[in-house]
Design an enzyme around this catalytic site. Structure first.
Site, PDB file in Angstrom:
ATOM      1  N   PHE B 117       0.857  -1.174   0.000  1.00  0.00           N
ATOM      2  CA  PHE B 117       0.000   0.000   0.000  1.00  0.00           C
ATOM      3  C   PHE B 117       0.899   1.233   0.000  1.00  0.00           C
ATOM      4  O   PHE B 117       1.842   1.325   0.800  1.00  0.00           O
ATOM      5  CB  PHE B 117      -0.929   0.001   1.212  1.00  0.00           C
ATOM      6  CG  PHE B 117      -1.988   1.052   1.089  1.00  0.00           C
ATOM      7  CD1 PHE B 117      -3.006   0.916   0.148  1.00  0.00           C
ATOM      8  CD2 PHE B 117      -1.959   2.191   1.868  1.00  0.00           C
ATOM      9  CE1 PHE B 117      -3.973   1.903   0.012  1.00  0.00           C
ATOM     10  CE2 PHE B 117      -2.923   3.174   1.730  1.00  0.00           C
ATOM     11  CZ  PHE B 117      -3.936   3.032   0.802  1.00  0.00           C
ATOM     12  N   ASP B 188       2.272  -5.284   7.839  1.00  0.00           N
ATOM     13  CA  ASP B 188       1.063  -4.471   7.825  1.00  0.00           C
ATOM     14  C   ASP B 188      -0.118  -5.413   7.629  1.00  0.00           C
ATOM     15  O   ASP B 188      -0.203  -6.121   6.616  1.00  0.00           O
ATOM     16  CB  ASP B 188       1.164  -3.440   6.688  1.00  0.00           C
ATOM     17  CG  ASP B 188      -0.069  -2.556   6.586  1.00  0.00           C
ATOM     18  OD1 ASP B 188      -1.120  -2.900   7.170  1.00  0.00           O
ATOM     19  OD2 ASP B 188       0.015  -1.520   5.896  1.00  0.00           O
ATOM     20  N   TYR B 213     -10.521   0.459  10.624  1.00  0.00           N
ATOM     21  CA  TYR B 213     -11.713   0.985   9.930  1.00  0.00           C
ATOM     22  C   TYR B 213     -12.145   0.116   8.759  1.00  0.00           C
ATOM     23  O   TYR B 213     -13.165   0.384   8.157  1.00  0.00           O
ATOM     24  CB  TYR B 213     -11.518   2.435   9.470  1.00  0.00           C
ATOM     25  CG  TYR B 213     -10.244   2.749   8.728  1.00  0.00           C
ATOM     26  CD1 TYR B 213     -10.115   2.444   7.374  1.00  0.00           C
ATOM     27  CD2 TYR B 213      -9.188   3.381   9.370  1.00  0.00           C
ATOM     28  CE1 TYR B 213      -8.941   2.748   6.698  1.00  0.00           C
ATOM     29  CE2 TYR B 213      -8.017   3.692   8.693  1.00  0.00           C
ATOM     30  CZ  TYR B 213      -7.897   3.375   7.360  1.00  0.00           C
ATOM     31  OH  TYR B 213      -6.745   3.672   6.685  1.00  0.00           O
ATOM     32  N   LYS B 214     -11.375  -0.918   8.453  1.00  0.00           N
ATOM     33  CA  LYS B 214     -11.751  -1.819   7.366  1.00  0.00           C
ATOM     34  C   LYS B 214     -12.582  -2.965   7.951  1.00  0.00           C
ATOM     35  O   LYS B 214     -13.710  -2.757   8.381  1.00  0.00           O
ATOM     36  CB  LYS B 214     -10.496  -2.310   6.643  1.00  0.00           C
ATOM     37  CG  LYS B 214      -9.710  -1.172   5.957  1.00  0.00           C
ATOM     38  CD  LYS B 214      -8.425  -1.698   5.329  1.00  0.00           C
ATOM     39  CE  LYS B 214      -7.594  -0.575   4.726  1.00  0.00           C
ATOM     40  NZ  LYS B 214      -8.191   0.024   3.528  1.00  0.00           N
ATOM     41  N   ARG B 361     -12.808  -4.188  -7.319  1.00  0.00           N
ATOM     42  CA  ARG B 361     -12.491  -4.865  -6.063  1.00  0.00           C
ATOM     43  C   ARG B 361     -13.753  -5.057  -5.230  1.00  0.00           C
ATOM     44  O   ARG B 361     -14.572  -4.137  -5.120  1.00  0.00           O
ATOM     45  CB  ARG B 361     -11.492  -3.980  -5.311  1.00  0.00           C
ATOM     46  CG  ARG B 361     -10.802  -4.622  -4.149  1.00  0.00           C
ATOM     47  CD  ARG B 361      -9.724  -3.705  -3.594  1.00  0.00           C
ATOM     48  NE  ARG B 361     -10.294  -2.559  -2.890  1.00  0.00           N
ATOM     49  CZ  ARG B 361      -9.686  -1.901  -1.907  1.00  0.00           C
ATOM     50  NH1 ARG B 361      -8.479  -2.260  -1.520  1.00  0.00           N
ATOM     51  NH2 ARG B 361     -10.255  -0.879  -1.309  1.00  0.00           N
TER      52      ARG B 361
END
Lengths: 402, 402
Positions: B117, B188, B213-214, B361
């Site tokens: 990312f 990560d 938050y995912k 996605r």
């Protein structure tokens, strides 16, 4: 009595303090605005729940760092587009000092003072350790700072208002001397923003940082802010260079390109949008406040508090400057039994706090403190002292947060 | 149909998704738990409003970093006392990599991959620039990472699950090789925590970081977490050394002393307590989920989604590994007109997202996605493709967040 255009009765009504409590700690954690619950409920139901990922577009979550930053900017004299909200104050101190160091690469001294809030010193200590390149942090007494601004100082990092004594540095004089000698200046406004008028633009501040959970009433752990002088925005290195500061954050490039010429480059990672909802309604109150009037009102209340304490509370010694322009908006007294005495006062529903070794600290925050609070607080304190209630063992037992 | 001890009907009922929406983006921003509004209202009214500054003691705000951290720890196989919540993921990446670099001072190479990312790469880029000591970031293709773990690599920093393709690195194999060669590894887990079972303890991870938050549903910009192997807690340098990581945070010493032997030392500044209130109720749901069962359920739903898409949506090419253990919990397809097609799908109330250059996605999150959602989403996508609705100009116009 002074007449104000700012309606301090109205601002007081915007808060819903617990019945019977006199809250003289708005300099540490501001009270909750009445609008916080409806605003948060609306954020949750009408934004997160309903919009979900689309909220980044439809509710402008992405740019709240800036819209909130500009509203704080007005309170500290910063032009629009030079202040953003995010992260913690500790992180923003690190980011500002690291950027300042890079602007004067040949100088290895960071000057602060030993009255600075410890986390500011800790963050610089960590930064120096990380750089591992012979940097040095100097911390003279606050009153000696001017004399320590000499040719080898690269960055001057100071908190304008001392968290214990309330003593205020002469921002303009310090900046002028530092700039004349080629140093960069970072100001921590944690105890200034919302406490006193600040003019970062007029003083030509390089960097300013601060928090929003004290005078600004954003809630516990509300986000920090950073201001960078517009003249630096083309070249300032964020170092903590996250995707939120990228020129094209949604291009997902593998190389970092800071947002050119804009304060956005000092943003780092994804900020808490819920915390922005709380900060926004807190700033709704501030939007109606004139900072010069706030200072006058603060001076009025502080004068009353000081005179009443000195008349009725023997043993307490004022450690805050008497001259209003030389202090923030809290007043502190040294007292040998300060810790236990403050616990007794808190037990009596007058909330101040204590700072080691012997400082009783009282926030005089005109948004919700009035003359009746001042008189009520001193009445109770006088009684505690007369009865020597601080001798009670329950008040001498230390708790985590003092 | 597989029988589960975890009640995925119950978990689904804990969310209140908008009527008619099929939400396949819980891998980007999780939906709001029904309990969020009452929990937040209670935090505001019963904690901040009522307790004010005393909340740090009476409501244990100060240690929520740790209690929440331990609850996340269970999901990633971390022992109690090795995970704390605070700050943003970008900051935690910086902190972990900086600490890792200091453990192998003679090695100047940080190894990542070009599928990581971007913010992880950006933060390391900034760290290298700040250190200014000849460090180098290497980013081979993800499939070549193993070959690039060689003697000069000091820190290996990888995201376990690729945010675009869903491809999962072999954590154990990479760690074993890195450790054998004397390197430190930072993982990560942004797309792993709550997506797949992770065993940071069993794999002997040095550092792990992630966001909430995912998959964890803490709300937009919810705080990050960091895990440090217990064997490192005596010596790890926080570098971002704020008051919250101090051995005696309320002593207000001017010198930093990291909390000895404890994960607290990786805390930095004052975290948003409001954001903790939201994260806590989100974790209440996770407390009832078995991660192995979650993976089985995810595999079941992903298999259905993939087979339906491949049968009915010509032109879309699977870019996610077919084997469940080799991927996270999202599925991606390459499609030439992916951006416009995704916009058309979103207009039809099926929410996925797009990642450049051509990736559609879909988050397959068993906590609230079921077979009916899968079938409904594919029905709509099939129709959009048949009607070539992606040719519509309105769907081709780019917005800020894609």
């Amino acid at each position: 009595m002074t007449q104000y255009k700012t309606d301090f009765e109205w601002t007081r009504q915007q808060f819903d303090l617990p019945e019977g409590m006199i809250y003289l700690n708005g300099n540490s954690l501001g009270p909750m605005p009445r609008a916080s619950v409806p605003a948060m409920t609306s954020f949750l139901n009408d934004e997160w729940r309903t919009e979900l990922i689309k909220g980044w577009n439809t509710k402008d979550w992405f740019m709240q760092t800036n819209t909130l930053g500009d509203r704080i900017g007005r309170l500290i004299g910063a032009p629009a587009g030079s202040t953003v909200v995010s992260d913690t104050l500790s992180i923003k101190v690190f980011q500002a000092v690291a950027a300042g160091m890079a602007m004067v690469p040949d100088r290895k001294v960071i000057l602060s003072d030993n009255g600075n809030f410890p986390t500011d010193l800790y963050m610089v200590e960590g930064l120096i350790k990380l750089k591992d390149a012979g940097y040095e942090l100097r911390t003279p007494d606050p009153e000696d700072v001017m004399d320590h601004i000499i040719e080898d100082v690269g960055v001057v990092m100071l908190t304008e208002v001392d968290y214990r004594t309330g003593r205020r540095h002469d921002m303009k004089a310090i900046i002028d001397k530092a700039h004349a000698l080629g140093a960069v200046v970072v100001w921590d406004l944690a105890h200034s923003a919302g406490a006193v008028p600040v003019d970062v633009g007029g003083c030509d501040v390089d960097f300013a940082v601060g928090c929003t959970y004290k005078y600004l009433n954003g809630g516990p752990g509300a986000p920090a802010f950073i201001h960078v002088a517009p003249r630096l925005l083309d070249t300032v290195e964020p170092f903590l260079s996250g995707w939120y500061g990228h020129e094209a954050p949604f291009a997902f490039d593998t190389a970092f390109r800071p947002m050119p010429g804009k304060i956005e480059r000092m943003r780092i990672g994804t900020p808490s949008i819920a915390s922005f909802a709380l900060l926004s309604v807190a700033l709704d109150i501030w939007d109606n406040v004139d900072m010069d009037e706030l200072q006058t009102r603060s001076a009025e209340l502080c004068a009353l508090f000081i005179s009443e304490i000195e008349a009725r509370c023997p043993g307490l010694d004022l450690v805050t400057p008497r001259e209003p322009r030389k202090r923030g908006s809290h007043v502190s007294f040294a007292f040998e039994h300060g810790y236990a005495c403050m616990q007794a006062l808190i037990a009596d529903n007058v909330i101040g706090d204590f700072r080691a070794p012997n400082v009783m600290r009282f926030g005089i925050t005109p948004l919700f403190v009035n003359e009746a609070d001042i008189m009520g607080a001193v009445d109770k304190l006088e009684k505690i002292l007369k009865e020597e209630r601080w001798k009670n063992a329950q008040f001498q037992k230390r708790s985590l947060v003092t």
